[in-house]
Scaffold this motif. Structure first.
Motif, PDB file in Angstrom:
ATOM      1  N   LEU A 169       0.874  -1.258  -0.001  1.00 28.30           N
ATOM      2  CA  LEU A 169       0.074  -0.005   0.165  1.00 28.30           C
ATOM      3  C   LEU A 169       0.940   1.272   0.065  1.00 28.30           C
ATOM      4  N   TRP A 170       2.087   1.373   0.753  1.00 27.12           N
ATOM      5  CA  TRP A 170       2.656   2.408   0.899  1.00 27.12           C
ATOM      6  C   TRP A 170       3.613   2.573  -0.331  1.00 27.12           C
ATOM      7  N   GLN A 171       4.011   1.366  -0.922  1.00 26.36           N
ATOM      8  CA  GLN A 171       4.972   1.473  -2.064  1.00 26.36           C
ATOM      9  C   GLN A 171       4.001   2.074  -3.144  1.00 26.36           C
ATOM     10  N   GLU A 172       2.585   2.020  -3.456  1.00 30.17           N
ATOM     11  CA  GLU A 172       1.860   2.474  -4.306  1.00 30.17           C
ATOM     12  C   GLU A 172       1.738   3.989  -3.996  1.00 30.17           C
ATOM     13  N   TRP A 173       1.383   4.246  -2.376  1.00 29.68           N
ATOM     14  CA  TRP A 173       1.502   5.643  -2.228  1.00 29.68           C
ATOM     15  C   TRP A 173       2.693   6.640  -2.540  1.00 29.68           C
ATOM     16  N   GLY A 179       6.944  13.673  -4.977  1.00 28.45           N
ATOM     17  CA  GLY A 179       7.294  14.936  -4.328  1.00 28.45           C
ATOM     18  C   GLY A 179       7.475  14.908  -2.751  1.00 28.45           C
ATOM     19  N   LEU A 180       6.334  14.074  -2.373  1.00 32.73           N
ATOM     20  CA  LEU A 180       6.612  13.915  -0.977  1.00 32.73           C
ATOM     21  C   LEU A 180       7.337  13.050  -0.344  1.00 32.73           C
ATOM     22  N   MET A 181       7.706  12.136  -1.226  1.00 28.67           N
ATOM     23  CA  MET A 181       8.897  11.200  -0.896  1.00 28.67           C
ATOM     24  C   MET A 181      10.255  11.972  -0.575  1.00 28.67           C
ATOM     25  N   GLU A 182      10.252  12.790  -1.615  1.00 27.22           N
ATOM     26  CA  GLU A 182      11.516  13.565  -1.783  1.00 27.22           C
ATOM     27  C   GLU A 182      11.735  14.426  -0.681  1.00 27.22           C
ATOM     28  N   GLU A 183      10.492  15.105  -0.085  1.00 25.09           N
ATOM     29  CA  GLU A 183      10.361  16.048   1.103  1.00 25.09           C
ATOM     30  C   GLU A 183      10.825  15.146   2.230  1.00 25.09           C
ATOM     31  N   LEU A 184      10.250  13.845   2.340  1.00 24.81           N
ATOM     32  CA  LEU A 184      10.513  13.029   3.417  1.00 24.81           C
ATOM     33  C   LEU A 184      11.967  12.553   3.589  1.00 24.81           C
ATOM     34  N   ARG A 185      12.742  12.292   2.360  1.00 23.09           N
ATOM     35  CA  ARG A 185      13.921  12.063   2.148  1.00 23.09           C
ATOM     36  C   ARG A 185      14.843  13.120   2.874  1.00 23.09           C
ATOM     37  N   GLU A 186      14.641  14.361   2.533  1.00 23.55           N
ATOM     38  CA  GLU A 186      15.506  15.260   2.990  1.00 23.55           C
ATOM     39  C   GLU A 186      15.256  15.618   4.546  1.00 23.55           C
ATOM     40  N   ASN A 187      14.023  15.517   4.996  1.00 20.84           N
ATOM     41  CA  ASN A 187      13.751  15.791   6.226  1.00 20.84           C
ATOM     42  C   ASN A 187      13.994  14.619   7.145  1.00 20.84           C
ATOM     43  N   ALA A 188      14.409  13.530   6.826  1.00 21.67           N
ATOM     44  CA  ALA A 188      14.777  12.256   7.440  1.00 21.67           C
ATOM     45  C   ALA A 188      16.319  12.117   7.380  1.00 21.67           C
ATOM     46  N   LYS A 189      17.027  12.872   6.704  1.00 25.22           N
ATOM     47  CA  LYS A 189      18.437  12.652   6.704  1.00 25.22           C
ATOM     48  C   LYS A 189      19.058  12.543   8.086  1.00 25.22           C
ATOM     49  N   GLY A 190      19.968  11.346   8.416  1.00 24.63           N
ATOM     50  CA  GLY A 190      20.432  11.546   9.811  1.00 24.63           C
ATOM     51  C   GLY A 190      19.555  11.231  10.911  1.00 24.63           C
ATOM     52  N   LYS A 191      18.128  10.576  10.708  1.00 23.26           N
ATOM     53  CA  LYS A 191      17.378  10.446  11.784  1.00 23.26           C
ATOM     54  C   LYS A 191      16.631   9.108  11.650  1.00 23.26           C
ATOM     55  N   THR A 192      15.873   8.698  12.362  1.00 21.66           N
ATOM     56  CA  THR A 192      15.472   7.343  12.499  1.00 21.66           C
ATOM     57  C   THR A 192      13.782   7.680  12.472  1.00 21.66           C
ATOM     58  N   ARG A 201       4.751  -4.904  14.745  1.00 22.83           N
ATOM     59  CA  ARG A 201       6.017  -4.642  13.537  1.00 22.83           C
ATOM     60  C   ARG A 201       5.310  -4.148  12.187  1.00 22.83           C
ATOM     61  N   VAL A 202       4.049  -4.041  12.282  1.00 24.22           N
ATOM     62  CA  VAL A 202       3.228  -3.308  11.051  1.00 24.22           C
ATOM     63  C   VAL A 202       3.041  -1.690  11.335  1.00 24.22           C
ATOM     64  N   SER A 203       3.862  -1.171  10.767  1.00 23.10           N
ATOM     65  CA  SER A 203       3.852   0.408  11.164  1.00 23.10           C
ATOM     66  C   SER A 203       4.106   1.125   9.810  1.00 23.10           C
ATOM     67  N   GLN A 204       3.727   2.546   9.793  1.00 23.64           N
ATOM     68  CA  GLN A 204       4.040   3.319   8.686  1.00 23.64           C
ATOM     69  C   GLN A 204       5.449   3.741   8.450  1.00 23.64           C
ATOM     70  N   ALA A 205       6.065   3.931   9.858  1.00 23.07           N
ATOM     71  CA  ALA A 205       7.460   4.424   9.851  1.00 23.07           C
ATOM     72  C   ALA A 205       8.424   3.270   9.314  1.00 23.07           C
ATOM     73  N   ARG A 206       8.055   1.966   9.439  1.00 24.56           N
ATOM     74  CA  ARG A 206       8.861   0.884   8.998  1.00 24.56           C
ATOM     75  C   ARG A 206       8.774   0.693   7.389  1.00 24.56           C
ATOM     76  N   ALA A 207       7.508   1.089   7.058  1.00 20.35           N
ATOM     77  CA  ALA A 207       7.216   0.814   5.629  1.00 20.35           C
ATOM     78  C   ALA A 207       7.928   2.387   4.698  1.00 20.35           C
ATOM     79  N   LEU A 208       7.844   3.320   5.346  1.00 20.68           N
ATOM     80  CA  LEU A 208       8.421   4.525   4.502  1.00 20.68           C
ATOM     81  C   LEU A 208      10.021   4.267   4.642  1.00 20.68           C
ATOM     82  N   ALA A 209      10.506   3.843   5.931  1.00 16.95           N
ATOM     83  CA  ALA A 209      11.992   3.456   6.027  1.00 16.95           C
ATOM     84  C   ALA A 209      12.508   2.485   4.840  1.00 16.95           C
ATOM     85  N   ASP A 210      11.717   1.497   4.708  1.00 17.49           N
ATOM     86  CA  ASP A 210      12.048   0.512   3.840  1.00 17.49           C
ATOM     87  C   ASP A 210      11.945   0.959   2.281  1.00 17.49           C
TER      88      ASP A 210
END
Length: 258
Positions: A169-173, A179-192, A201-210
């Protein structure tokens, strides 16, 4: 409809807190079709690399993926009922039970079967093959069935749900929102990335990180390929220029004799 709604109503086809519907991709049928004993201890005939003491424990550890049955047991026709995908329940000496799924139906072991080949699937060492199995193979009375362990632990079930239903589901999103993924990439640099609402173990954070990590790997592979192409083009260009110079030089030398 939110991502969570799609997961519950489209993927699970049930609802939050409810088991997946039988026609859901998340439904795992664990109803045994057949049952049998798996109660032997390896003793001194345990294969190298096997850590389990019993055949049942070896299944749980992924060190035993097959079982051999003999005509003399009187149960060959019973085990021939098992088809690929069927669930079998094996029980040990202490009453412990495990579930496996058939990956290869019961078949007669050919005379070309080697001790090493048999041992790698069964967990026994090669001496067991020579003493017990080889004589039965020579008589055409040894049959083997292969299977995989069905891990029903909480972690395994959550990983299955995540891998088969939530992550896609999140891969399709992500595909629809670069654009939002690129924004997330920039904001997540050096962070968890964390999900304060998730308690499994089913979480939004895990999916987006993967997804971010997989995109990074693809980009790195793309850079390597791009650099290789550039290097090949540069080499080809140099070779072409060297050839032109060689031809030019030959032409000049030939003119001396005209």
């Amino acid at each position: 409809m939110t991502i969570e709604d799609v997961y519950q109503k489209v993927v699970k086809k049930s609802g939050k807190g409810k088991a997946p519907s039988r026609d859901s991709r998340l439904f795992i049928d664990t109803t045994p079709k057949l049952r049998g004993k798996m109660s032997f201890a390896f003793g001194s005939q345990r294969a190298d690399g096997v850590t389990a003491d019993t055949t049942l424990e070896a299944i749980k550890r992924g060190e035993r993926t097959a079982t051999t049955r003999y005509t003399s047991d009187g149960n060959i026709n019973y085990w021939k009922q098992a088809k690929v995908g069927d669930v079998i329940e094996f029980s040990g000496q202490n009453g412990e039970k495990v579930l496996v799924r058939v990956t290869k139906e019961l078949h007669q072991l050919p005379k070309s079967t080697t001790a090493e080949e048999w041992s790698s699937k069964e967990g026994w060492d090669t001496s067991r093959f020579e003493q017990r199995v080889k004589p039965q193979i020579d008589k055409g009375e040894a049959y083997q069935m292969e299977f995989e362990y069905i891990d029903q632990s909480k972690e395994a079930m959550e990983d299955f749900s995540y891998r088969e239903g939530y992550l896609p589901l999140w891969q399709e999103w992500a595909r629809q929102n670069p654009g939002l993924m690129e924004e997330l990439r920039e904001n997540a640099k050096g962070k968890t990335l964390t999900d304060r609402f998730a308690n499994t173990r089913v979480s939004q954070a895990r999916a987006l990180a993967d997804i971010l990590n997989s995109q990074r790997v693809k980009e790195q592979k793309g850079d390597i390929l791009s650099n290789a192409v550039i290097e090949m083009e540069a080499r080809a260009t140099k070779e072409a220029w060297d050839k032109m110079i060689e031809i030019e030089a030959g032409s000049i030398n030939a003119q001396k004799y005209l």
